[in-house]
Design an enzyme around this catalytic site. Structure first.
Site, PDB file in Angstrom:
ATOM      1  N   ASP A  42      13.749   6.973 -50.265  1.00 33.09           N
ATOM      2  CA  ASP A  42      13.213   7.641 -51.438  1.00 33.09           C
ATOM      3  C   ASP A  42      13.868   8.069 -52.270  1.00 33.09           C
ATOM      4  O   ASP A  42      13.244   8.306 -52.915  1.00 33.09           O
ATOM      5  CB  ASP A  42      12.574   8.550 -50.434  1.00 33.09           C
ATOM      6  CG  ASP A  42      11.071   8.594 -49.550  1.00 33.09           C
ATOM      7  OD1 ASP A  42      10.263   7.355 -50.065  1.00 33.09           O
ATOM      8  OD2 ASP A  42      11.098   8.927 -48.545  1.00 33.09           O
ATOM      9  N   LYS A 101       5.242  -0.097 -43.617  1.00 34.75           N
ATOM     10  CA  LYS A 101       5.994  -0.136 -43.800  1.00 34.75           C
ATOM     11  C   LYS A 101       6.555  -0.089 -42.713  1.00 34.75           C
ATOM     12  O   LYS A 101       7.985  -1.213 -43.364  1.00 34.75           O
ATOM     13  CB  LYS A 101       6.727   1.355 -43.626  1.00 34.75           C
ATOM     14  CG  LYS A 101       6.738   2.327 -45.327  1.00 34.75           C
ATOM     15  CD  LYS A 101       6.289   3.778 -45.762  1.00 34.75           C
ATOM     16  CE  LYS A 101       5.806   4.181 -47.116  1.00 34.75           C
ATOM     17  NZ  LYS A 101       5.423   5.348 -46.986  1.00 34.75           N
ATOM     18  N   GLN A 116       7.509  10.717 -43.760  1.00 35.03           N
ATOM     19  CA  GLN A 116       6.805  10.536 -44.500  1.00 35.03           C
ATOM     20  C   GLN A 116       6.183  12.133 -45.073  1.00 35.03           C
ATOM     21  O   GLN A 116       5.638  13.012 -43.764  1.00 35.03           O
ATOM     22  CB  GLN A 116       5.186  10.049 -43.819  1.00 35.03           C
ATOM     23  CG  GLN A 116       4.001   8.819 -44.490  1.00 35.03           C
ATOM     24  CD  GLN A 116       4.509   8.553 -45.380  1.00 35.03           C
ATOM     25  OE1 GLN A 116       5.511   7.953 -45.173  1.00 35.03           O
ATOM     26  NE2 GLN A 116       3.615   8.364 -47.383  1.00 35.03           N
TER      27      GLN A 116
HETATM   28  N1  GUN Z   1       3.650  10.191 -49.650  1.00 34.43           N
HETATM   29  C1  GUN Z   1       3.369   9.610 -50.461  1.00 34.43           C
HETATM   30  N2  GUN Z   1       4.393   8.615 -51.124  1.00 34.43           N
HETATM   31  C2  GUN Z   1       5.479   8.783 -50.084  1.00 34.43           C
HETATM   32  C3  GUN Z   1       6.761   8.431 -50.393  1.00 34.43           C
HETATM   33  O1  GUN Z   1       6.691   7.866 -51.886  1.00 34.43           O
HETATM   34  N3  GUN Z   1       7.602   8.471 -49.745  1.00 34.43           N
HETATM   35  C4  GUN Z   1       6.868   9.631 -48.900  1.00 34.43           C
HETATM   36  N4  GUN Z   1       8.072   9.653 -47.888  1.00 34.43           N
HETATM   37  N5  GUN Z   1       6.091   9.928 -48.820  1.00 34.43           N
HETATM   38  C5  GUN Z   1       5.278   9.672 -49.090  1.00 34.43           C
END
Ligand code: GUN
Length: 299
Positions: free
Chosen positions: A120, A53, A97
């Protein structure tokens, strides 16, 4: 044979639009989109996701900030960090995350992210906007938004009246995807681990979105001829045919059989996966556009 939906290519097209908008933001508003990614603990998969990311944010020309905190971080210290990021005008998107370590109340942390920086789309304000059909001002969760873009590339923007089946009811994928399909005037069914006769629901579906985390749960023979199949699952299974101890990735759909019947299908890997990061970049540049008063990009 089904069309193989190339998620890598479509994600790259999204990233190109994001880069163009980023250049425009800088030239016209002197604003650089800023994405802060927060990671707590040592989970190997999470480290990989966060690095991807952050790297993509840099490639897009963003300010990319990583906060890597130790596994024993106190909840109050994480709260302080989120509050600081909420107040920082250089940051337009905040991503915490998941999963967080068990001693931290994930629900509390997710809700602390300012709604206008919640790229998100997990906070109640954005969840509620999606649920109410207020899509124009919401942040849509990245994987569901990516699934919709893939479906629209195959079916066009008018999905009205199609039977859509979402298999899985998670807050991250299943529920928001069902809401997006409903907003697009599909007749939506949500199936899950307690659903009887899953095969019957799949047979009736023009669009199937599979997000269960159960390898090849959905059999190819169940697919309605011509259906659009979006496979969100990424499951690692043993592959003794490749040698002792070898593994391979499969989705939630039995690909080889489904490919013979479906109209279009996403591969695993290379389908939905690349879309998630691309949509995070799109949400971040949209957030920066909203903050700077510049028109949002159209995907
Ligand atoms: N962990 C697994 N998928 C995601 C996601 O789409 N966003 C976040 N913040 N954590 C995750």
């Amino acid at each position: 044979m089904a069309e193989r939906i190339d998620g890598k290519k479509i994600a790259q097209e999204v990233v190109t639009i994001v880069k163009t908008k980023t250049v425009e933001l800088l030239a016209q508003k002197h604003v650089k989109p800023g994405l802060a990614v927060v990671l707590v603990g040592e989970d190997a998969a999470s480290h990989t996701y966060v690095s991807s990311k952050a790297r993509m944010a840099e490639e897009c020309g963003f300010l990319s900030v990583r906060h890597k905190l130790p596994a024993d971080t106190r909840e109050e210290d994480l709260v302080s960090l989120i509050e600081t990021l909420n107040a920082d005008p250089a940051i337009h998107g905040i991503l915490v995350q998941l999963p967080l370590p068990p001693h931290i109340d994930s629900g509390r942390i997710i809700q602390l992210v300012a709604p206008e920086k919640d790229v998100d789309g997990f906070g109640f304000v954005n969840v509620g906007k999606l649920r109410s059909g207020e899509l124009g001002s919401a942040f849509l969760p990245c994987t569901p938004a990516g699934c919709m873009l893939l479906i629209e590339r195959v079916r066009g923007r008018n999905l009205s009246g199609l039977n859509a089946l979402v298999v899985g009811r998670s807050n991250i994928v299943g529920k928001p995807t069902a809401n997006l399909l409903l907003a697009a005037n599909c007749t939506v069914t949500i199936a899950h681990s307690h659903t009887g006769d899953l095969a019957g629901f799949v047979r009736n579906a023009d669009i199937v979105v599979a997000a269960t985390g159960r390898p090849e749960l959905i059999k190819g023979a169940w697919i309605k001829p011509g259906a659009t199949v979006i496979d969100v699952g990424i499951n690692r299974i043993p592959a003794p045919e490749r040698g002792e101890g070898k593994t391979r990735l499969v989705g939630d759909v039995e690909y080889d059989a489904a490919e013979k019947i479906a109209g279009a299908i996403t591969p695993v890997p290379g389908g939905v996966g690349p879309m998630t990061i691309a949509m995070l970049m799109a949400n971040t540049v949209v957030s920066a556009c909203r903050a700077a008063g510049l028109e949002e990009p159209v995907l």
